[in-house]
Design an enzyme around this catalytic site. Structure first.
Site, PDB file in Angstrom:
ATOM      1  N   MET A  15      35.705 -10.589 -78.820  1.00 49.95           N
ATOM      2  CA  MET A  15      34.763 -11.677 -78.528  1.00 49.95           C
ATOM      3  C   MET A  15      34.180 -12.262 -79.816  1.00 49.95           C
ATOM      4  O   MET A  15      34.140 -13.489 -79.993  1.00 49.95           O
ATOM      5  CB  MET A  15      33.629 -11.177 -77.627  1.00 49.95           C
ATOM      6  CG  MET A  15      34.051 -10.798 -76.232  1.00 49.95           C
ATOM      7  SD  MET A  15      34.760 -12.173 -75.309  1.00 49.95           S
ATOM      8  CE  MET A  15      33.296 -13.097 -74.858  1.00 49.95           C
ATOM      9  N   SER A 135      29.951 -16.228 -71.325  1.00 50.58           N
ATOM     10  CA  SER A 135      30.921 -15.903 -70.280  1.00 50.58           C
ATOM     11  C   SER A 135      32.220 -16.635 -70.542  1.00 50.58           C
ATOM     12  O   SER A 135      32.220 -17.760 -71.051  1.00 50.58           O
ATOM     13  CB  SER A 135      30.408 -16.292 -68.889  1.00 50.58           C
ATOM     14  OG  SER A 135      31.408 -15.976 -67.936  1.00 50.58           O
ATOM     15  N   LYS A 207      22.789 -14.574 -66.852  1.00 52.82           N
ATOM     16  CA  LYS A 207      24.155 -14.062 -67.051  1.00 52.82           C
ATOM     17  C   LYS A 207      24.400 -12.827 -66.182  1.00 52.82           C
ATOM     18  O   LYS A 207      25.495 -12.649 -65.625  1.00 52.82           O
ATOM     19  CB  LYS A 207      24.394 -13.729 -68.533  1.00 52.82           C
ATOM     20  CG  LYS A 207      25.726 -13.039 -68.821  1.00 52.82           C
ATOM     21  CD  LYS A 207      26.904 -13.908 -68.416  1.00 52.82           C
ATOM     22  CE  LYS A 207      28.293 -13.458 -68.756  1.00 52.82           C
ATOM     23  NZ  LYS A 207      28.671 -12.119 -68.884  1.00 52.82           N
ATOM     24  N   HIS A 210      25.101 -14.094 -62.855  1.00 57.08           N
ATOM     25  CA  HIS A 210      26.462 -14.652 -62.901  1.00 57.08           C
ATOM     26  C   HIS A 210      27.470 -13.530 -62.662  1.00 57.08           C
ATOM     27  O   HIS A 210      28.414 -13.662 -61.871  1.00 57.08           O
ATOM     28  CB  HIS A 210      26.706 -15.313 -64.267  1.00 57.08           C
ATOM     29  CG  HIS A 210      28.152 -15.587 -64.571  1.00 57.08           C
ATOM     30  ND1 HIS A 210      29.032 -14.595 -64.974  1.00 57.08           N
ATOM     31  CD2 HIS A 210      28.879 -16.725 -64.522  1.00 57.08           C
ATOM     32  CE1 HIS A 210      30.232 -15.108 -65.163  1.00 57.08           C
ATOM     33  NE2 HIS A 210      30.170 -16.410 -64.895  1.00 57.08           N
ATOM     34  N   ASN A 211      27.266 -12.414 -63.330  1.00 57.89           N
ATOM     35  CA  ASN A 211      28.208 -11.308 -63.180  1.00 57.89           C
ATOM     36  C   ASN A 211      28.127 -10.661 -61.796  1.00 57.89           C
ATOM     37  O   ASN A 211      29.142 -10.244 -61.249  1.00 57.89           O
ATOM     38  CB  ASN A 211      27.976 -10.258 -64.277  1.00 57.89           C
ATOM     39  CG  ASN A 211      28.593 -10.674 -65.598  1.00 57.89           C
ATOM     40  OD1 ASN A 211      28.768 -11.857 -65.853  1.00 57.89           O
ATOM     41  ND2 ASN A 211      28.903  -9.721 -66.452  1.00 57.89           N
ATOM     42  N   GLU A 214      30.042 -12.818 -59.764  1.00 54.91           N
ATOM     43  CA  GLU A 214      31.449 -12.578 -60.155  1.00 54.91           C
ATOM     44  C   GLU A 214      31.997 -11.351 -59.404  1.00 54.91           C
ATOM     45  O   GLU A 214      33.107 -11.385 -58.859  1.00 54.91           O
ATOM     46  CB  GLU A 214      31.485 -12.363 -61.670  1.00 54.91           C
ATOM     47  CG  GLU A 214      32.806 -11.938 -62.270  1.00 54.91           C
ATOM     48  CD  GLU A 214      32.656 -11.623 -63.777  1.00 54.91           C
ATOM     49  OE1 GLU A 214      32.209 -12.510 -64.524  1.00 54.91           O
ATOM     50  OE2 GLU A 214      32.984 -10.492 -64.182  1.00 54.91           O
TER      51      GLU A 214
HETATM   52  C1  6PG Z   1      32.249 -12.879 -68.350  1.00 52.25           C
HETATM   53  C2  6PG Z   1      32.494 -11.505 -67.816  1.00 52.25           C
HETATM   54  C3  6PG Z   1      32.303 -10.515 -68.889  1.00 52.25           C
HETATM   55  C4  6PG Z   1      32.953  -9.193 -68.616  1.00 52.25           C
HETATM   56  C5  6PG Z   1      32.269  -8.412 -67.582  1.00 52.25           C
HETATM   57  C6  6PG Z   1      33.190  -7.423 -66.922  1.00 52.25           C
HETATM   58  O1  6PG Z   1      31.411 -13.547 -67.794  1.00 52.25           O
HETATM   59  O2  6PG Z   1      32.923 -13.255 -69.298  1.00 52.25           O
HETATM   60  O3  6PG Z   1      31.624 -11.232 -66.774  1.00 52.25           O
HETATM   61  O4  6PG Z   1      30.949 -10.463 -69.168  1.00 52.25           O
HETATM   62  O5  6PG Z   1      34.286  -9.341 -68.320  1.00 52.25           O
HETATM   63  O6  6PG Z   1      31.238  -7.712 -68.211  1.00 52.25           O
HETATM   64  O7  6PG Z   1      32.392  -6.639 -66.206  1.00 52.25           O
HETATM   65  P1  6PG Z   1      32.878  -5.338 -65.516  1.00 52.25           P
HETATM   66  O8  6PG Z   1      33.602  -4.523 -66.552  1.00 52.25           O
HETATM   67  O9  6PG Z   1      31.604  -4.725 -65.076  1.00 52.25           O
HETATM   68  O10 6PG Z   1      33.793  -5.772 -64.422  1.00 52.25           O
END
Ligand code: 6PG
Length: 505
Positions: A15, A135, A207, A210-211, A214
């Protein structure tokens, strides 16, 4: 060539390195540091290899002092290190290396939002601790992520030009992402997927949610796959074709697109569909869990997000599942031809409805926490910066943007006419999918909890009346009455032979 670098990047993992290269693409000079000297030279080399004209645009340093001395003031330092202790470790090292009070440290990791608030206070006077969640994974970091900056407002003015340059862009008329995918490419047109979110902690909170969304979005797609695979016996490539078709409609999203791609992939070792060779144990780093915990603490229902976290936890109990699969009875899967054709069509509707429900949960959670924390969050802007760059990017986020644009103080997305009408119209199909899954013993915790959430909000009288009666019975916890003003508390003397009602407050 300028003498001083515009920004320092600390931590050159995937990243950090990709954010550094993205910044360089946009014409800013980067000073880079990593404890691993090989990562520093690899980043320098990659910058040169990609675009030779970039000589000296990314320069590595072997010490924090060297890094600090190379930067123009106030210094901007982008931290890309794992959340938790490493963030404080780097901050301490920067203090020892002579960072100054006006310098700005930007934490881009997935830090816990309360840690960010504490850090902002802790480092005050030594430097400005700012945060900007990122993200979009490694490709997003390289060619345009969604960025959620928060902290000192004046610090944002220094950061904004770089952030707006490197962020993903969206066409302002169509709302469609403007993709870039080549080193050296820049994109000055379109709306950048970044906006100042608010005071310290708010960006990391947004964020985190957001996750959480996700997690729910991913699990919903997985449950659709399970119904099509386990329930209807469709092969991986057939399911990929269904997902590709859905991706042309309202379910269009990055997660739908990559799910189809994963399903189409063959295993290089066996030639079988790769997904059939991937062990069904899901990992997690914690942001979904934090979202679920926050929803519980806030008293804000987010069952689909929580169920998505539980689904990952259930998946890890593989040994027990293997044992109990032979012990616990369930139905034989029986889906007749009519149900079968109804199901594929119904599943698209169910997935859409469940998705709206999950997003409604996430957005309401942000709204309730914002109120508690005194943050003025702009939900239209948040949905807007999620339209491209981030993992949950989807055409659907334009509709959410429009909903909050029309009614910024919406308590819940289910109040928006567009979504309310869409769910009202499609809910029979959603119910059918849940019913068929349940009758056939297919576990669909997210699709079904999303429906329970929807039904909860359309229920005028919940059985919480009986629950309050139970609480009052065993614990004298009191209850309010339907025929008296809110706030008046009553208790029934349950243990006395002559039960009488007492007004207690
Ligand atoms: C993003 C993702 C990123 C990451 C997650 C994965 O927005 O780019 O969410 O932050 O891939 O942290 O999370 P897990 O390992 O908990 O699935």
């Amino acid at each position: 060539m300028k003498n001083f670098a515009d920004i320092g990047v600390i931590g050159l993992g995937v990243m950090g390195k990709n954010l550094a290269l993205n910044i360089v693409d946009n014409g800013y000079k980067v000073a880079a540091f990593d404890l691993d000297a090989e990562k520093v030279s690899a980043a320098e080399q990659q910058a040169l290899n990609e675009v030779p004209a970039r000589e000296q645009m990314l320069q590595g340093h072997d010490s924090m002092q060297g890094l600090l001395q190379s930067l123009s003031k106030p210094r901007l330092l982008l931290l890309s290190v794992p959340a938790g202790k490493p963030v404080d470790g780097v901050c301490q090292a920067l203090i020892e290396a002579g960072i100054e009070a006006d310098d700005i440290v930007i934490d881009t990791g997935n830090s816990l939002w309360t840690d960010t608030i504490a850090r902002e206070q802790h480092y005050r006077g030594q430097f400005v601790f700012f945060s900007s969640a990122v993200s979009g994974g490694e490709v997003g970091a390289r060619f345009g992520p969604s960025l959620m900056p928060s902290g000192d407002r004046a610090a944002w003015d220094h950061i904004a030009p770089i952030w707006q340059a490197i962020a993903a862009k969206v066409d302002s008329h169509s709302g469609q992402p403007l993709e870039r995918s080549q080193p050296g490419e820049i994109n000055t047109a379109g709306e950048p997927c970044t906006t100042y979110i608010g005071p310290a902690g708010s960006g990391h909170y947004v964020k985190m949610v957001h996750n959480g969304i996700e997690y729910a979005d991913m699990q919903l797609i997985c449950e659709a796959y399970q119904i099509l695979h386990q329930g209807l016996g469709l092969a991986e490539n057939e399911i990929a074709a269904v997902f590709e078709r859905w991706n042309q409609g309202e379910l269009n999203s990055y997660l739908m697109e990559i799910s189809a791609e994963v399903l189409r992939q063959h295993d290089p070792l066996t030639g079988k569909p790769l997904v059939s060779m991937i062990l069904d144990k899901a990992g997690q780093k914690g942001t979904g869990l934090w979202t679920a915990v926050s929803s519980l603490q806030m008293g804000c229902p987010a069952p689909t997000i929580a169920e998505a976290v539980y689904a990952r936890a259930m998946s890890t109990q593989k040994g027990l599942r293997m044992q109990l699969s032979g012990q616990l009875a369930g139905p034989e899967i029986q889906v007749d031809d009519v149900t079968r054709s109804e199901l594929i069509d119904g599943l698209e509707a169910a997935l859409y409805c469940a998705k709206v429900s999950a997003y409604a949960q996430g957005f309401q959670l942000m709204a309730m926490t914002a109120k508690e924390q005194g943050w003025q969050l702009d939900f239209a802007a948040i949905a807007r910066i999620w339209r491209a760059g981030c993992i949950i990017r989807a055409g659907f986020l334009q509709t959410i943007t429009d909903a909050y644009h029309a009614a910024p103080a919406l308590d819940n997305l289910l109040q928006d006419k567009h979504f309310a009408d869409a769910l009202s119209q499609q809910q029979p199909k959603w119910r059918k999918v849940v019913a068929v899954a349940v009758l056939n013993g297919i576990s669909v915790p997210c699709i079904s909890s999303a429906l329970a959430y929807y039904d909860g909000f359309r229920t005028k009288v919940l059985p919480a009346n009986l629950l309050q009666g139970q609480r009052d019975f065993f614990g004298a916890h009191t209850f309010e009455r339907t025929d008296k003003p809110t706030g008046e508390k009553y208790h029934l003397n349950w243990s006395l032979p002559q039960r009488s009602l007492i007004k207690v407050g």
